[in-house]
Write an enzyme that holds these catalytic residues in place. Sequence first.
Site, mmCIF file in Angstrom:
data_model
loop_
_atom_site.group_PDB
_atom_site.id
_atom_site.type_symbol
_atom_site.label_atom_id
_atom_site.label_comp_id
_atom_site.label_asym_id
_atom_site.label_seq_id
_atom_site.Cartn_x
_atom_site.Cartn_y
_atom_site.Cartn_z
ATOM 1 N N HIS A 165 -0.065 -10.669 8.661
ATOM 2 C CA HIS A 165 -0.253 -12.127 9.013
ATOM 3 C C HIS A 165 1.001 -12.982 8.924
ATOM 4 C CE1 HIS A 165 -4.726 -11.399 9.349
ATOM 5 N NE2 HIS A 165 -4.537 -10.788 8.036
ATOM 6 N N HIS A 202 -12.962 -16.944 5.654
ATOM 7 C CA HIS A 202 -13.883 -16.768 4.645
ATOM 8 C C HIS A 202 -13.751 -17.939 3.533
ATOM 9 C CE1 HIS A 202 -12.970 -12.156 5.688
ATOM 10 N NE2 HIS A 202 -13.555 -13.186 6.679
ATOM 11 N N HIS A 204 -5.410 -0.831 7.558
ATOM 12 C CA HIS A 204 -6.697 -1.584 6.773
ATOM 13 C C HIS A 204 -7.679 -1.838 7.887
ATOM 14 C CE1 HIS A 204 -8.610 -4.607 4.485
ATOM 15 N NE2 HIS A 204 -7.876 -5.748 4.477
ATOM 16 N N TYR A 254 -1.548 -17.535 0.024
ATOM 17 C CA TYR A 254 -2.071 -16.291 0.692
ATOM 18 C C TYR A 254 -2.343 -15.410 -0.658
ATOM 19 C CZ TYR A 254 -3.118 -12.291 3.448
ATOM 20 O OH TYR A 254 -3.539 -11.353 4.304
ATOM 21 N N ASP A 285 -1.711 -6.890 4.721
ATOM 22 C CA ASP A 285 -1.912 -7.958 4.172
ATOM 23 C C ASP A 285 -0.866 -8.506 3.317
ATOM 24 O OD1 ASP A 285 -4.275 -8.786 5.283
ATOM 25 O OD2 ASP A 285 -5.700 -7.575 4.162
ATOM 26 N N HIS A 333 -6.099 -5.724 -0.530
ATOM 27 C CA HIS A 333 -7.237 -6.309 -1.460
ATOM 28 C C HIS A 333 -8.492 -5.414 -0.997
ATOM 29 C CE1 HIS A 333 -9.114 -8.977 1.760
ATOM 30 N NE2 HIS A 333 -7.915 -8.182 2.484
ATOM 31 N N GLU A 361 -10.359 -3.917 7.545
ATOM 32 C CA GLU A 361 -10.827 -5.194 7.795
ATOM 33 C C GLU A 361 -10.480 -5.344 9.260
ATOM 34 O OE1 GLU A 361 -9.739 -8.301 4.998
ATOM 35 O OE2 GLU A 361 -11.492 -9.351 5.524
ATOM 36 N N ASP A 393 -9.955 -8.057 11.078
ATOM 37 C CA ASP A 393 -8.750 -8.865 11.758
ATOM 38 C C ASP A 393 -7.626 -7.829 12.013
ATOM 39 O OD1 ASP A 393 -8.729 -8.278 8.755
ATOM 40 O OD2 ASP A 393 -7.153 -10.098 8.749
HETATM 41 FE FE1 FEO Z 1 -7.833 -7.849 4.611
HETATM 42 FE FE2 FEO Z 1 -5.865 -9.519 6.884
HETATM 43 O O1 FEO Z 1 -7.350 -8.499 6.220
#
Ligand code: FEO
Length: 386
Positions: free
Chosen positions: A222, A24, A78, A191, A163, A144, A80, A82
């Site tokens: 991550h 992003h 989460h 990050y 995250d 987030h 999202e 990913d």
């Molecule tokens: Fe908010 Fe790693 O996705």
Amino acid sequence: MKAIEVKKDIYWVGAIDWSMRSFHGYATNRGSSYNAYLILDEKITLIDTVKHGFVNEMMDRIKSVIDPSKINYIISNHAEPDHSGSIPSILKYCPNAKIITSAPNGLKALKVRYGEHNYEPVKLGDTISIGRRSLKFVPTPMLHWPDSMMTYCPEEKILFSNDGFGQHLASSQRFDDENDEPIVFEEAKKYYANILMLYGRQAAKALSDMKDFDIEMILTGHGVSWRKNVAKILDLYHHWAAGDAEDTAVVIFDSMWHSTEKMAHTITEAFNEHGIPAKFYDIKANHYSDIMVDLLTCKYLAVGSSTINNQMMPPIAQFLCYFKGLSPRRHKAFAFGSFGWGGQSIALVENELKEAGCEIILDKIRIQDVPTSDQLEEIRQKVLAL
Ligand code: FEO
């Protein structure tokens, strides 16, 4: 591909994205990973999944340990994609698995993305038993996304942080002490600066919600996980969330014919002479997401731009848009630039700095054409007087 046991009967079953270079707009120069974890207990539990394109890698790793049809719980920290993107694929093996997610936002987001399934929404402090172990849920809204959540296992002293505490860093080794630690910390700071800086208040609340947890291991969503430097990364998050600033400066500019660049050099040198270490960033040579690392902790910011077609230089506009979005703490800032005629860019930059919440500590510095040595000396004196 095989699962990696990170603690007895707890396996990393994620995927490594060696080639990703942009998330992003965040320059992920060292790739990333999508971390999922499998706990073998009376109830087989999968914590998070991976980005959809990596589902085969995750399935291979899971199958190296168990038959995926045996999974009882999927913890979705989460929504999202990913982290949640492979939920539909895993549900083909275990359609009745219970999906645990935050209430109400995780539930809402997962239903929108993946339809009706066997969901169990949880709130702060809710706990489930999976056999010898229990899992306690800590929603971390806006850290987030509204649905974000972490999961703590007290028997193992492990925080599954999604995250939080992560890095965009591809590595075959799963832990901080197995990697080049300065690089791990550099990427952790990058990050936080690029993804979590906007949410310092929420980060502080999450840290407070977890203050009584005994944490020996943080298994991230991550990058690599923490076992040697748990106290250090927690301490850094406390400082970053509080917006603690160092007496340092960042000078960012774009220059058409080197005149704004000359001003940037003078400003950088003057900060250094003043005892305030300054970083010099030509936006043409540096990605804005890398510069954010220094902006997380510096006190002073100077932004310069030539004027083109009555506007600021587009790369500076891009930087300021990104900077403003991350809503950093109140930098002490000023704008500068050289121009041929109109010179509108400098006021535009100053206005963006104000809108980003900066405190303007010097009126905008405008110089027509090439700065003379007297004009540069005047700039030097202004910075020395700060
Ligand atoms: Fe908010 Fe790693 O996705």
